[in-house]
Write an enzyme that holds these catalytic residues in place. Structure first.
Site, PDB file in Angstrom:
ATOM      1  N   CYS A  35       0.809  -1.219   0.000  1.00  0.00           N
ATOM      2  CA  CYS A  35       0.000   0.000   0.000  1.00  0.00           C
ATOM      3  C   CYS A  35       0.843   1.270   0.000  1.00  0.00           C
ATOM      4  CB  CYS A  35      -0.935   0.032   1.198  1.00  0.00           C
ATOM      5  SG  CYS A  35      -2.062  -1.362   1.275  1.00  0.00           S
ATOM      6  N   HIS A  52      -8.980   3.033  -2.673  1.00  0.00           N
ATOM      7  CA  HIS A  52      -7.590   2.776  -2.298  1.00  0.00           C
ATOM      8  C   HIS A  52      -6.957   1.799  -3.293  1.00  0.00           C
ATOM      9  CE1 HIS A  52      -4.010   1.751  -0.210  1.00  0.00           C
ATOM     10  NE2 HIS A  52      -4.493   0.808   0.575  1.00  0.00           N
ATOM     11  N   CYS A  64      -0.963   2.506   6.840  1.00  0.00           N
ATOM     12  CA  CYS A  64      -0.555   1.166   7.237  1.00  0.00           C
ATOM     13  C   CYS A  64      -0.215   0.370   5.982  1.00  0.00           C
ATOM     14  CB  CYS A  64      -1.657   0.477   8.040  1.00  0.00           C
ATOM     15  SG  CYS A  64      -3.208   0.226   7.165  1.00  0.00           S
ATOM     16  N   GLY A  92       0.564  -3.752   4.387  1.00  0.00           N
ATOM     17  CA  GLY A  92       0.428  -5.184   4.572  1.00  0.00           C
ATOM     18  C   GLY A  92       1.685  -5.844   5.103  1.00  0.00           C
TER      19      GLY A  92
END
Length: 420
Positions: free
Chosen positions: A97, A350, A381, A383
């Site tokens: 991300c 996202h 945040c 993964g």
């Protein structure tokens, strides 16, 4: 060894495509991922005719799934497809991300060191063509040696784990936050705060011809807490995470233009933000959503700032529970007006590796609107248990570049005076 002064890095501009919903019915079902990046690169050049294309020193583009139309060293291929001179190199990045955010911090480090003067950094994710995790082959040692709980490989499960860890963050509270995100995005669209950084994209679908996409597809204006309360919890029976209080599956691309401060002055490029510090941190993969907390603490410490110095927060809303755990840690109210003024990923979408630059572009626009704010952060945040935070300074603030607050406000990075 000679002393080397590190250079200031500035955010010149950022653009993105409208975000689409992943899948056959979404905007970009028949549009290539690399073409989405090309649209963004070309628009940056269109917006800045004062920048000679040959002055671009590198193109860093992130993608979480680096295969198919997101493969083949996409930074280089997108640069060639966008018509940049062949002398301009490029590369690909993957930090899930935080891909675009890492593209920015990596190339910014090169600018500070003197390897680059001007760069393009961004990310793309076409989750319709590349569903999350497809083609991945997790090492069996993750499970056999209990390195990572198998649940940590599913982001929705990690969000449910966060609810377990922080029982004060109830489903009702996350639904209220999610409805507010939709409401704030709708207000931002109404005020024309989103549209200036969107790159129109012409798309084609079999049977329906061409259409020009000029707005985001995912938002659901008018969403209420009552609507969200009725959604199912797919990750756990009687759970708390739903499609309504989490970001969706989306397609989209972003790019940013970064430069050294002196090069921006030389070429007449605008300065929208100055990079103060950045940090990445690891956490337990099973609760990856808490990653922004240690990353922010580290970035603040490196900058000589405190959380009280931060006047604007752009937090990626992968899950409402993840944002609320961050706010609770720092003693910030759920409805604090400093947080995600334009709404967030729960509303706008996202597309994984692209989202970091969306946060930056929105922060830059808010800096321009609100000169009373000196420092802002972009944080997310990541993964497998990570977090990322970048702290920026507002050039419109009266004390910009002065030494009145902390190490960072001396106008230099915390590594100034490093030897090389």
């Amino acid at each position: 060894m000679n002393q080397r002064q590190l250079r200031e890095v500035v955010f010149v501009d950022g653009v993105r495509t409208p975000f689409g919903r992943a899948g056959e019915k979404g905007y970009y079902a028949q549009t290539r991922a690399d073409d989405l990046v090309v649209h963004c690169i070309r628009d940056l050049l269109r917006r800045h005719p004062e920048l000679p294309p040959e002055r671009i020193d590198d193109v860093a583009i992130a993608a979480t799934t680096q295969s198919g139309d997101q493969g083949l060293t996409i930074g280089r291929t997108a640069a060639l497809l966008a018509g940049l001179p062949r002398s301009v190199p490029g590369f690909a990045i993957d930090r899930m991300c935080a891909g675009a955010m890492t593209a920015v911090t990596t190339t910014a480090s090169g600018i500070a060191f003197g390897a680059y003067d001007v760069v393009i950094a961004g990310g793309v994710e076409h989750m319709g063509h590349h569903p999350m995790g497809v083609g991945a082959d997790p090492n069996p040692r993750f499970v056999s040696e209990r390195i990572v709980d198998p649940a940590a490989l599913n982001m929705g499960n990690t969000a449910e784990n966060l609810h377990d860890r922080f029982p004060a963050i109830t489903k009702e509270r996350t639904d209220r936050y999610a409805a507010a995100s939709q409401r704030k995005l709708g207000a931002a669209y109404e005020a024309q705060q989103i549209q200036p950084d969107l790159v129109p994209v012409a798309t084609r679908k079999d049977g329906s011809g061409w259409e020009l996409r000029t707005v985001d597809e995912p938002p659901r204006p008018g969403t209420t807490v009552e609507d969200l309360a009725e959604l199912r919890t797919p990750f756990r029976a009687h759970g708390r995470v739903t499609a309504g209080n989490a970001a969706g599956l989306n397609d989209g691309a972003t790019t940013a233009l970064l430069a050294s401060e002196e090069t921006a002055v030389e070429l007449g490029l605008p300065v929208k933000m100055r990079l103060v510090s950045f940090a990445f941190a690891g956490v337990e993969p099973e609760v990856m959503g808490v990653g922004p907390v240690p990353a922010t603490e580290k970035a603040l410490r490196n900058a000589g700032l405190s959380i009280e110095d931060i006047g604007l927060f752009e937090i990626n809303e992968a899950f409402a529970v993840q944002v609320l755990s961050f706010l609770d840690h720092f003693g910030i109210a759920d409805d604090d007006p400093r947080v995600n003024r334009y709404g967030g990923a729960i509303a706008v979408g996202h597309p994984l590796a692209s989202s970091g630059v969306r946060l930056m572009s929105q922060l830059a626009r808010q800096f321009e609107e609100d000169p009373s704010v000196r420092y802002g952060i972009t944080t997310m945040c990541i993964g497998l248990g990570m977090g990322a935070t970048v702290i920026w300074e507002n050039p419109h603030h009266a004390d910009y570049g002065s030494s009145s607050t902390g190490t960072a406000s001396t106008g230099t990075t915390s590594t100034e005076g490093a030897t090389a």
